[in-house]
Design an enzyme around this catalytic site. Structure first.
Site, short mmCIF file in Angstrom:
data_model
loop_
_atom_site.label_atom_id
_atom_site.label_comp_id
_atom_site.label_asym_id
_atom_site.label_seq_id
_atom_site.Cartn_x
_atom_site.Cartn_y
_atom_site.Cartn_z
N GLU A 183 46.86 37.59 44.07
CA GLU A 183 45.57 36.93 44.28
C GLU A 183 45.68 35.80 45.29
O GLU A 183 44.79 35.59 46.12
CB GLU A 183 45.01 36.44 42.95
CG GLU A 183 44.57 37.60 42.06
CD GLU A 183 44.29 37.16 40.64
OE1 GLU A 183 43.12 37.18 40.24
OE2 GLU A 183 45.24 36.80 39.91
N LYS A 199 46.97 38.68 28.33
CA LYS A 199 46.85 38.79 29.78
C LYS A 199 48.18 38.74 30.52
O LYS A 199 49.08 38.00 30.19
CB LYS A 199 45.96 37.65 30.34
CG LYS A 199 44.51 37.75 29.94
CD LYS A 199 43.80 38.99 30.45
CE LYS A 199 43.47 38.93 31.92
NZ LYS A 199 42.41 38.00 32.29
N HIS A 238 35.58 54.43 51.06
CA HIS A 238 34.46 53.74 50.37
C HIS A 238 34.82 53.44 48.91
O HIS A 238 33.95 53.35 48.06
CB HIS A 238 33.17 54.58 50.42
CG HIS A 238 32.86 55.11 51.78
ND1 HIS A 238 32.05 54.46 52.67
CD2 HIS A 238 33.28 56.23 52.42
CE1 HIS A 238 31.97 55.16 53.80
NE2 HIS A 238 32.72 56.24 53.67
N SER A 286 47.61 33.96 30.47
CA SER A 286 46.40 33.16 30.31
C SER A 286 46.64 32.13 29.22
O SER A 286 47.32 32.40 28.23
CB SER A 286 45.23 34.07 29.92
OG SER A 286 44.23 33.31 29.28
#
Ligand code: ARG
Length: 473
Positions: free
Chosen positions: A306, A299, A172, A293
């Site tokens: 992704e 970043k 979980h 970024s």
């Protein structure tokens, strides 16, 4: 219809006549709008090496059936090789080449002249495209297997590095119990091992030869399908020509397998994305598979992961598209089937990009054992504490209750369980002895789990050896 709409019949300006495999029964047409819709060469061009190969085998089969003389058959084989060389050299489709089969037929006429018109005897694009697509699929399963195995070997290497590093496991997405980091990483290895079995299954389904089925009823000339099977490297021949020209089960099976691999990769990607966040900090991404970024200078984003996480959406879409196409389709070949290759090529192409990217990302990732260790709060050993009491004679329910009280006490006081006073333990249960704090250690927790498939050090070593053996085979 378009521009010819208002022109009296017979007075249309002559369009350059395109090479067609059909058209004798038509006095006019086709409309350019229809041609644009009907053409599949933009998708199926890449089938050309397989079409050349099966066409050469067909020329030999026609000689065997006494349809062609040996000279004609040889001439066609030579011509097909020349066509293959031209395409390999950059020959582009001409306007009006409906599909790759048409283009090869046109070029073959250019190479060998009229004898080219004999090659299509007894065959149809229906059994031709099914055969070419199967050959392509057989090759694709091999490439996919290599790419999966490459990722698996990176997993094995990286797992070996962190065999003795402990980290929390999660259920979980809540901290559950300590495990070896290798155990976690290998949890993503075995799903891929099952996928390799699926790939093998899809390859087996593809390796059945439809050539010789003609358009639908079977070839009318005594060609040897067994010989064709052997020449083209198929395992068997299709038993029913009606089924053969429209069986796309092999496409569905590969699309399912790709969707399954993609799904597995998305779960690994998601783990790594979470673990790479500043909040977790279990891993740090390298530079080869990350991007920055345009706005935020600090970043380093896990873009490859992704994309891997997002890809199953499209892979599932492609599978759904094909199954929806097949559902309720009348028996035998229907033009709906032409779109099977769009789904097939997209899924396979993309997975062949995603797999090495995930392997590359994993290969350059840095593990951060200190961060993993720091996340091993002693609450993760609550089950071990209960097991401790069970070993001393308590029932598990009684033990569960006692440890629950300790957890609550530690939460109320805002301290870790191991920081509770010794007296709190005896208060919770009389069977707690002085060695209770040993039971709260993460290494002791994993050491108790030497069951097969467990996270005990010996069990993980056995697992790692099995994984290594699986990729070496
Ligand atoms: N381009 C077609 C396809 O991919 C080839 C088969 C065409 N057959 C036909 N009867 N028109 O399915």
């Amino acid at each position: 219809m378009g521009s010819t709409l208002n022109v009296p019949p017979g007075s249309e300006p002559a369009r350059p006549k395109s090479h067609k495999l059909w058209g004798g029964r038509f006095a006019g047409g086709p409309a350019p709008e229809f041609e644009a819709l009907n053409a599949s060469i933009g998708i199926d061009f890449r089938l050309w090496p397989h079409d050349i190969r099966l066409s050469k085998a067909w020329a030999v089969a026609l000689w065997g059936a006494n349809v062609l003389t040996l000279e004609e058959s040889r001439e066609l084989e030579r011509g097909l090789d020349a066509v293959g060389a031209r395409i390999a050299g950059g020959e582009k489709p001409a306007a009006g080449d409906e599909d790759i089969h048409t283009m090869i037929d046109r070029l073959l006429h250019e190479e060998v002249g009229d004898v080219a018109s004999k090659l299509h005897t007894g065959r149809s694009r229906n059994d031709q495209v099914a055969t070419a697509a199967r050959l392509w699929t057989m090759e694709a399963t091999t490439k996919l297997d290599v790419a999966v195995r490459l990722l698996q070997s990176v997993m094995v290497e990286r797992a070996a590095e962190v065999e003795s590093v402990l980290m929390p496991s999660y259920t979980h997405l809540q901290r559950a119990q300590p495990v070896s980091a290798a155990h976690w990483l290998l949890s993503h290895f075995w799903p891929l091992e099952r996928d390799r079995a699926r790939l093998k299954g899809a390859a087996r389904s593809a390796a059945v030869l439809p050539l010789g089925s003609g358009a639908v009823a079977g070839c009318a000339y005594p060609i040897s399908r067994t010989l064709l099977q052997g020449t083209l490297g198929f395992d068997a021949i299709t038993p029913n020509s009606i089924d053969a020209v429209s069986d796309r089960d092999f496409v569905a099976e590969l699309l399912f397998t790709v969707a399954m691999v993609a799904t597995h990769l998305s779960r690994l990607a998601e783990d790594l994305i979470i673990y790479g966040s500043s909040e977790f900090g279990f891993v740090q991404y390298g530079e080869l598979y990350s991007s920055g970024s345009s706005m935020m200078p600090q970043k380093r984003n896990p873009d490859a992961l992704e994309i891997a996480r997002g890809f199953p959406a499209r892979a599932l879409g492609n599978l759904t598209t094909l199954l929806a196409t097949l559902k309720g389709l009348p028996s035998s070949y229907n033009k709906d089937l032409q779109d099977d290759k769009r789904a097939l090529f997209d899924s396979v192409d993309t997975l062949l990009l995603v797999l090495p990217a995930v392997a590359g990302t994993l290969a350059e990732i840095a593990f951060r054992p200190a961060r993993m260790k720091a996340a091993l709060s002693s609450a993760l050993m609550a089950t071990d504490l209960a097991d401790y009491l069970v070993r001393r004679g308590a029932t598990f329910r009684e033990a569960h209750g006692a440890v629950g009280r300790l957890v609550r006490a530690s939460e109320e006081q805002g301290i870790e369980m191991h920081a509770l006073p010794r007296a709190a333990f005896t208060e919770a249960h009389a069977l707690f002895g002085d060695d209770v704090f040993d039971a709260l250690s993460a290494p002791a927790s994993v050491a108790h789990r030497e069951v097969e498939g467990g996270t005990g050090p010996k069990a993980v070593a056995v697992q790692l050896a099995a994984a290594r053996k699986a990729v070496e085979q």
